[in-house]
Write an enzyme that holds these catalytic residues in place. Structure first.
Site, PDB file in Angstrom:
ATOM      1  N   ARG A  25      26.150  32.924 -57.063  1.00 50.45           N
ATOM      2  CA  ARG A  25      26.367  33.513 -58.400  1.00 50.45           C
ATOM      3  C   ARG A  25      27.849  33.795 -58.654  1.00 50.45           C
ATOM      4  O   ARG A  25      28.365  33.503 -59.731  1.00 50.45           O
ATOM      5  CB  ARG A  25      25.520  34.770 -58.539  1.00 50.45           C
ATOM      6  CG  ARG A  25      24.024  34.395 -58.499  1.00 50.45           C
ATOM      7  CD  ARG A  25      23.195  35.188 -59.439  1.00 50.45           C
ATOM      8  NE  ARG A  25      21.879  34.570 -59.587  1.00 50.45           N
ATOM      9  CZ  ARG A  25      20.759  35.239 -59.766  1.00 50.45           C
ATOM     10  NH1 ARG A  25      20.778  36.555 -59.812  1.00 50.45           N
ATOM     11  NH2 ARG A  25      19.615  34.601 -59.920  1.00 50.45           N
ATOM     12  N   ARG A  72      20.930  25.648 -34.504  1.00 48.69           N
ATOM     13  CA  ARG A  72      22.015  25.802 -33.529  1.00 48.69           C
ATOM     14  C   ARG A  72      22.440  24.365 -33.215  1.00 48.69           C
ATOM     15  O   ARG A  72      21.708  23.629 -32.567  1.00 48.69           O
ATOM     16  CB  ARG A  72      21.505  26.512 -32.269  1.00 48.69           C
ATOM     17  CG  ARG A  72      21.013  27.945 -32.564  1.00 48.69           C
ATOM     18  CD  ARG A  72      20.865  28.742 -31.298  1.00 48.69           C
ATOM     19  NE  ARG A  72      20.213  30.020 -31.504  1.00 48.69           N
ATOM     20  CZ  ARG A  72      20.804  31.123 -31.951  1.00 48.69           C
ATOM     21  NH1 ARG A  72      22.077  31.098 -32.270  1.00 48.69           N
ATOM     22  NH2 ARG A  72      20.129  32.241 -32.081  1.00 48.69           N
ATOM     23  N   THR A 105      28.941  30.583 -35.184  1.00 50.55           N
ATOM     24  CA  THR A 105      29.226  30.030 -36.518  1.00 50.55           C
ATOM     25  C   THR A 105      30.701  30.235 -36.863  1.00 50.55           C
ATOM     26  O   THR A 105      31.370  29.326 -37.388  1.00 50.55           O
ATOM     27  CB  THR A 105      28.346  30.755 -37.572  1.00 50.55           C
ATOM     28  OG1 THR A 105      26.995  30.614 -37.168  1.00 50.55           O
ATOM     29  CG2 THR A 105      28.563  30.215 -38.960  1.00 50.55           C
ATOM     30  N   ASP A 127      22.941  41.029 -33.940  1.00 53.77           N
ATOM     31  CA  ASP A 127      23.529  41.551 -32.695  1.00 53.77           C
ATOM     32  C   ASP A 127      24.675  42.543 -32.927  1.00 53.77           C
ATOM     33  O   ASP A 127      24.981  43.353 -32.056  1.00 53.77           O
ATOM     34  CB  ASP A 127      24.063  40.395 -31.827  1.00 53.77           C
ATOM     35  CG  ASP A 127      22.970  39.431 -31.434  1.00 53.77           C
ATOM     36  OD1 ASP A 127      21.790  39.806 -31.554  1.00 53.77           O
ATOM     37  OD2 ASP A 127      23.285  38.302 -31.008  1.00 53.77           O
ATOM     38  N   ARG A 154       5.562  55.332 -29.280  1.00 53.92           N
ATOM     39  CA  ARG A 154       5.547  56.746 -28.918  1.00 53.92           C
ATOM     40  C   ARG A 154       4.118  57.312 -29.003  1.00 53.92           C
ATOM     41  O   ARG A 154       3.682  58.056 -28.120  1.00 53.92           O
ATOM     42  CB  ARG A 154       6.437  57.478 -29.920  1.00 53.92           C
ATOM     43  CG  ARG A 154       7.024  58.751 -29.498  1.00 53.92           C
ATOM     44  CD  ARG A 154       7.883  59.197 -30.670  1.00 53.92           C
ATOM     45  NE  ARG A 154       9.289  58.961 -30.442  1.00 53.92           N
ATOM     46  CZ  ARG A 154      10.046  59.715 -29.653  1.00 53.92           C
ATOM     47  NH1 ARG A 154       9.536  60.741 -29.007  1.00 53.92           N
ATOM     48  NH2 ARG A 154      11.325  59.456 -29.498  1.00 53.92           N
ATOM     49  N   GLU A 187      14.562  58.158 -23.972  1.00 56.52           N
ATOM     50  CA  GLU A 187      14.976  58.947 -22.801  1.00 56.52           C
ATOM     51  C   GLU A 187      16.165  58.295 -22.093  1.00 56.52           C
ATOM     52  O   GLU A 187      17.043  58.977 -21.575  1.00 56.52           O
ATOM     53  CB  GLU A 187      13.808  59.079 -21.807  1.00 56.52           C
ATOM     54  CG  GLU A 187      12.914  60.275 -22.045  1.00 56.52           C
ATOM     55  CD  GLU A 187      12.188  60.234 -23.386  1.00 56.52           C
ATOM     56  OE1 GLU A 187      11.859  59.124 -23.846  1.00 56.52           O
ATOM     57  OE2 GLU A 187      11.968  61.308 -23.974  1.00 56.52           O
ATOM     58  N   THR A 250      10.555  39.618 -33.747  1.00 58.40           N
ATOM     59  CA  THR A 250      10.171  40.524 -34.852  1.00 58.40           C
ATOM     60  C   THR A 250      11.434  41.180 -35.409  1.00 58.40           C
ATOM     61  O   THR A 250      11.485  41.554 -36.576  1.00 58.40           O
ATOM     62  CB  THR A 250       9.222  41.650 -34.392  1.00 58.40           C
ATOM     63  OG1 THR A 250       9.844  42.391 -33.347  1.00 58.40           O
ATOM     64  CG2 THR A 250       7.891  41.101 -33.897  1.00 58.40           C
TER      65      THR A 250
HETATM   66  O1  F6P Z   1      22.067  36.090 -31.949  1.00 55.38           O
HETATM   67  C1  F6P Z   1      20.846  36.522 -32.470  1.00 55.38           C
HETATM   68  C2  F6P Z   1      19.753  36.429 -31.449  1.00 55.38           C
HETATM   69  O2  F6P Z   1      18.567  36.903 -32.045  1.00 55.38           O
HETATM   70  C3  F6P Z   1      20.033  37.141 -30.124  1.00 55.38           C
HETATM   71  O3  F6P Z   1      19.832  38.524 -30.189  1.00 55.38           O
HETATM   72  C4  F6P Z   1      19.066  36.429 -29.213  1.00 55.38           C
HETATM   73  O4  F6P Z   1      19.499  36.498 -27.858  1.00 55.38           O
HETATM   74  C5  F6P Z   1      19.111  35.014 -29.719  1.00 55.38           C
HETATM   75  O5  F6P Z   1      19.544  35.080 -31.073  1.00 55.38           O
HETATM   76  C6  F6P Z   1      17.805  34.282 -29.662  1.00 55.38           C
HETATM   77  O6  F6P Z   1      18.007  32.997 -30.145  1.00 55.38           O
HETATM   78  P1  F6P Z   1      16.844  31.949 -30.438  1.00 55.38           P
HETATM   79  O7  F6P Z   1      16.096  32.414 -31.652  1.00 55.38           O
HETATM   80  O8  F6P Z   1      17.557  30.664 -30.667  1.00 55.38           O
HETATM   81  O9  F6P Z   1      15.964  31.950 -29.227  1.00 55.38           O
END
Ligand code: F6P
Length: 319
Positions: A25, A72, A105, A127, A154, A187, A250
């Protein structure tokens, strides 16, 4: 008319779509033609460009994943692959490339810029390990996903009086573990950046049990140590039933938080401004709540540290 390409690459992160929307946009608003590249750098090599319209990014601001899809791409790590990408770009008459993704990237865009292409990186990674960026797109949503999982764990942990090891993503970094662990009241938080002594972890668990704690949650970053062997050792040393939950992918999906959508919108707009101003080979960083421009060369050389003060706060508050 000048042309910009926009791509998403590497692991997807919630909020990438909001960034794509912002680039498309803001780009059209600034008088550019904007082309979406399918499947990241792989699409660049293959010349998979689709012209984006204002309507093509409608109804995506709240969606996880990336409408452009991602990959990737090993081939782009080699100069031969990048040269193929350059050729495809030239054939399409595109001058500038905006890429959304993590450290891989950003490195790809940096290497590509050496071939004379104007590139801008938008940091998108759950990350949060990107230098000169307090928060990358997707991190806030991922942390919230982990915290809501901890809340649920929990309940069942208390019901059974168990110890739970919750393994979170983050590759070699502990930002997700630390931030979610503090917010989730864990913890112990085990991260790759800070060495830990298992006997001390066990001692804290035992002290907690003595004081009547009904459950214990340990958040462990995936790059730290294996959750399953850790659980076996802790069970052997405490005599308490110890379970493992690996949250895995997730953490990458779901509706982006307001924080991530706003960050993505601001960074996307700034990325286009950089192109308009002729300032290529930059990243839209985030420091002290402000969007800042950082040269890609500086990002490549940089390292993002963990905040040791937060580690200390988490340690003190979890006694
Ligand atoms: O970099 C993001 C991430 O989700 C990391 O936390 C994890 O180690 C990796 O990608 C997992 O990559 P893929 O989905 O290619 O297995």
């Amino acid at each position: 008319m000048k042309k910009i390409a926009i791509l998403t690459s590497g692991g997807d992160a919630p909020g990438m779509n909001a960034a794509v929307r912002a680039v498309v946009r803001a780009g059209i608003y600034a008088g550019y033609q904007v082309f979406g590249v399918t499947r990241g750098f792989q699409g660049l090599i293959n010349g998979d460009f689709v012209e984006m319209t204002l309507g093509s990014v409608a109804d995506i601001i709240h969606r996880g994943g990336t409408i452009l899809r991602t990959s990737r791409c090993e081939e782009f790590m080699e100069e031969k692959g990048r040269l193929r990408g350059l050729e495809a770009l030239r054939d399409a008459g595109i001058q500038d490339v905006i890429g959304i993704g993590g450290n891989g990237t950003i490195r790809g865009l940096y290497e590509f810029s050496k071939l004379g292409v104007n590139t801008v990186a938008i940091p998108g990674s759950i990350d949060n390990d990107i230098p000169y960026c307090d928060m990358s797109i997707g991190f806030d949503t991922a942390v919230n996903t982990v915290v809501s999982a901890i809340n649920r764990i929990r309940d069942t942990a208390t019901a059974h009086e168990r110890i739970f090891i919750v393994e979170v993503m983050g590759r070699e970094s502990g930002h997700i573990a630390l931030t979610a662990g503090l917010a989730g009241g864990a913890e112990s938080i085990l991260i790759p950046e800070v060495p830990f002594d298992l006997d001390q972890v066990v001692e804290r668990l035992k002290q907690g049990m003595k004081r009547g704690k009904l459950h214990s949650i340990i958040v462990v970053a995936e790059g730290c140590c294996g959750a399953y062997p850790l659980a076996r050792e802790i069970q052997a040393k405490t005599g308490m039933d110890t379970k493992v939950t690996v949250l895995g992918h997730t953490q990458r999906g779901g509706m982006p938080s307001a924080m991530d959508r706003n960050l993505a919108s601001r960074m996307g707009k700034r990325a286009v401004d950089l192109i308009v101003e002729g300032k290529g080979n930059m990243m839209t960083g985030y420091q002290g709540m402000k969007i800042v421009d950082v040269p890609l060369a500086q990002v490549i050389e940089g390292k993002k540290d963990i905040d040791l003060d937060i580690c200390e706060i988490a340690r003190i508050l979890s006694i």
